[in-house]
Design an enzyme around this catalytic site. Structure first.
Site, short mmCIF file in Angstrom:
data_model
loop_
_atom_site.label_atom_id
_atom_site.label_comp_id
_atom_site.label_asym_id
_atom_site.label_seq_id
_atom_site.Cartn_x
_atom_site.Cartn_y
_atom_site.Cartn_z
CE LYS A 79 10.68 113.59 106.55
NZ LYS A 79 9.98 113.31 105.30
CD GLU B 10 15.08 99.80 112.95
OE1 GLU B 10 14.39 100.78 113.33
OE2 GLU B 10 14.73 99.06 112.02
N GLY C 227 12.97 110.64 103.18
CA GLY C 227 14.17 109.99 103.70
C GLY C 227 15.11 109.53 102.60
NE ARG C 228 11.22 106.39 98.62
CZ ARG C 228 10.22 106.48 99.47
NH1 ARG C 228 10.46 106.33 100.77
NH2 ARG C 228 8.99 106.74 99.08
CD GLU D 70 11.33 103.24 102.18
OE1 GLU D 70 11.81 104.38 102.19
OE2 GLU D 70 11.50 102.44 103.10
CG HIS E 76 34.41 84.92 88.74
ND1 HIS E 76 35.03 84.10 87.82
CD2 HIS E 76 34.85 86.18 88.46
CE1 HIS E 76 35.83 84.83 87.04
NE2 HIS E 76 35.73 86.10 87.41
CE LYS F 201 9.28 101.93 110.25
NZ LYS F 201 9.35 103.34 109.90
O1 F6P Z 1 11.25 102.34 107.29
C1 F6P Z 1 11.14 103.29 106.33
C2 F6P Z 1 11.78 104.61 106.65
O2 F6P Z 1 10.79 105.47 107.07
C3 F6P Z 1 12.52 105.15 105.45
O3 F6P Z 1 11.68 105.71 104.52
C4 F6P Z 1 13.48 106.07 106.09
O4 F6P Z 1 14.51 106.44 105.21
C5 F6P Z 1 13.94 105.23 107.25
O5 F6P Z 1 12.77 104.55 107.67
C6 F6P Z 1 14.55 105.97 108.40
O6 F6P Z 1 13.69 106.92 108.91
P1 F6P Z 1 14.20 108.10 109.83
O7 F6P Z 1 15.16 108.92 109.06
O8 F6P Z 1 12.98 108.87 110.21
O9 F6P Z 1 14.86 107.49 111.04
#
Ligand code: F6P
Length: 524
Positions: free
Chosen positions: A186, A192, A247-248, A333, A364, A490
């Site tokens: 987003k 990452e 995002g979620r 979150e 189990h 972060k």
């Molecule tokens: O670390 C939290 C977050 O902002 C989430 O809310 C989001 O889904 C995820 O990182 C990834 O963010 P992006 O889609 O901006 O890479």
């Protein structure tokens, strides 16, 4: 106050066994058919009286208006001054003032379908989704759940973690000519995803692909098209979505592109339609028959009333193995907060810890603790009534286990029952053993049965939880759509990364002694 009432309800120490007993009317009243879903709350410590008064509280607390705000696209995320537009993505017909945005969303879906066809036409058979959090968990959940319906010769792989091992694993056996990378972010600024995207570009170049061929194999899904462009993604490979899609909550947006590729756009539209059905349900059903509200009420009863710290989600369906982690992000979150929407500290506990796994395997592993542990952990069981595989004779065994576990959690076993199973009940060793075989029982659970695991059923299920989270947030006075709690880590990572990338960089004295020792160790 609703929360006071929930505390009083919990203090009354109701016994589930007595509550359930032979009360068939109660069992029926607490089991709701919702589209292809059957939501059964009859093994929860709910009474009809509580439901009626909670419904009255919901009205006086303005919960209907809260839903109206959400569906009308009014600001429900005040700290970021945004609405939350995920319901609009799946709305069959929008309110008049949101028509332009709704049209743009439909156009994006057309672009998604066209681009998926183009990629497949160009010989792409594997998409590797590079994204994390909401840009990973939703599509991954849906892919694994619905993979049995995938189009022939199409496959998805997912890389979320910045750990190079994740990328390495995803690339095993992949032909660079037949794969494309989906940069799902987003913000298009997530560390990452950007590191994985750069490595994917390098990997393609190392395999002899020209810049044009690499460009043809990059797709961006983002709310920041300019940043994607600056990264080198072609204009016609950028699928955008609105900043007001959290995002979620973004599964329904361009973030769902990999699903369109692998399942086809009809299946994706059906997923959306399933969610829209739940949207209608939550808006139209009275609170006493409203699945999302009843789930919200149950969560608050557990958390605020009984103060249970955690909840377990156990899917009796291998295809739903990702459900616990998906719900972890959605619930924790969204509502894992200790400050209310007005900036004042919460006086009650908020989101539970969500964890779980797949039944029967986890029977189990951790079920021992669910049955006899010192903490009560409410469980949600999820299964499909009809399987989609050819090993039909397995399914009754799977479902019998599900039914047995929820009944065992509720029923328990008394000392007398345990002793009665001993051949010599007067033997002191038998008495000691019987004491250890006592199950307290009276442990609550929810059961959700889908008829079959279809795109529509999955859409309904996910939307059910989205609305539960929103209603809990509103009842606790939480903004469920921001996530400031992820910022500090972060920021500190930004500080430490140069210190680890260049071991000769001076370590600032401002860093605490423990972290300094850790950084020294990592550099050594
Ligand atoms: O670390 C939290 C977050 O902002 C989430 O809310 C989001 O889904 C995820 O990182 C990834 O963010 P992006 O889609 O901006 O890479």
């Amino acid at each position: 106050m609703l929360l006071d009432e929930l505390r009083a309800h919990a203090n009354a120490e109701r016994d589930l066994r007595k509550l359930v007993g032979n009360d068939h009317a109660r069992a029926e009243a607490l089991a709701l058919p919702i589209g292809e879903l059957w939501l059964d709350l009859s093994k929860q410590p709910l009474t009809m009286g509580l439901l009626d008064s909670a419904a009255a509280h919901a009205d006086s607390l303005g919960l209907r208006e809260a839903l109206d705000d959400l569906f009308a696209g009014r600001i429900v995320n005040p700290s970021e001054n945004r609405p939350a537009l995920h319901p609009l993505l799946r709305a069959p017909s929008p309110p008049p003032h949101l028509e332009a945005q709704h049209r743009a969303m439909r156009q994006t879906r057309q672009q998604m379908a066209a681009l998926a066809d183009r990629l497949a036409g160009d010989g792409i058979s594997v998409l590797i989704n590079l994204g994390i959090g909401g840009s990973d968990l939703g599509p991954k959940l849906a892919y694994e759940a619905l993979r049995h319906q995938a189009l022939p010769d199409r496959e998805l792989r997912f890389v979320a973690n910045v750990d190079g091992a994740a990328l390495e694993t995803a690339l095993v056996g992949v032909d660079p000519k037949q794969c494309a990378f989906v940069l799902a972010s987003k913000s298009f600024g997530t560390q990452e995803t950007r590191i994985n995207a750069a490595s994917a570009q390098r990997w393609m170049a190392e395999h002899g692909l020209s810049p044009a061929q690499i460009g043809a194999r990059l797709v961006a899904l983002t709310a920041k098209p300019d940043a994607a462009r600056a990264f080198g993604v072609r204009d016609d490979h950028i699928l955008a979505f609105d900043e007001a899609i959290g995002g979620r909550y973004s599964l329904w947006s361009a973030i769902g592109f990999p699903l369109v590729f692998v399942l086809g756009s009809t299946a994706f539209e059906t997923l959306l339609a399933g969610a829209a059905q739940l949207d209608r349900h939550v808006r139209e059903q009275p609170w006493q028959r409203n699945g999302a509200f009843l789930l919200a009420l149950t969560e608050l009863l557990h958390r605020v009333g009984y103060r249970y710290p955690a909840q377990s989600v156990v899917a009796y369906d291998e295809r739903l193995a990702r459900l616990p982690e998906y719900l972890q992000q959605l619930v924790m979150e969204s509502n894992g907060k200790s400050i209310g929407i007005d900036g004042s500290p919460l006086t009650v506990p908020a989101a539970p810890v969500i964890w779980g796994g797949v039944g029967t395997s986890v029977q189990h592993a951790f079920f021992q603790s669910l049955h006899q542990g010192t903490d009560i952990v409410p469980v949600t069981f999820v299964a499909a009534r009809v399987p989609d595989h050819r090993w039909r004779d397995h399914h009754p065994a799977l479902l019998a286990n599900l039914a047995a576990q929820s009944a065992a959690l509720m029923r328990g076993r008394s000392f007398e029952e345990a002793l009665g199973q001993e051949s010599d009940p007067s033997d002191p060793a038998a008495i000691a053993r019987a004491r250890q075989r006592v199950f307290a029982g009276n442990r609550p659970s929810t059961t959700i049965i889908v008829e079959r695991l279809t795109p529509a059923a999955l859409g309904t299920l996910v939307a059910l939880y989205e609305h539960q989270v929103y209603l809990v947030g509103r009842l606790l006075g939480i903004n469920s759509f921001d996530q400031w709690g992820v910022e500090l880590g972060k920021e500190l990572c930004g500080e430490y990364l140069p210190l680890l990338s260049d071991p000769s960089a001076a370590l600032p004295a401002s860093i605490d002694a423990s972290t300094l020792a850790l950084l020294r160790r990592l550099r050594a």
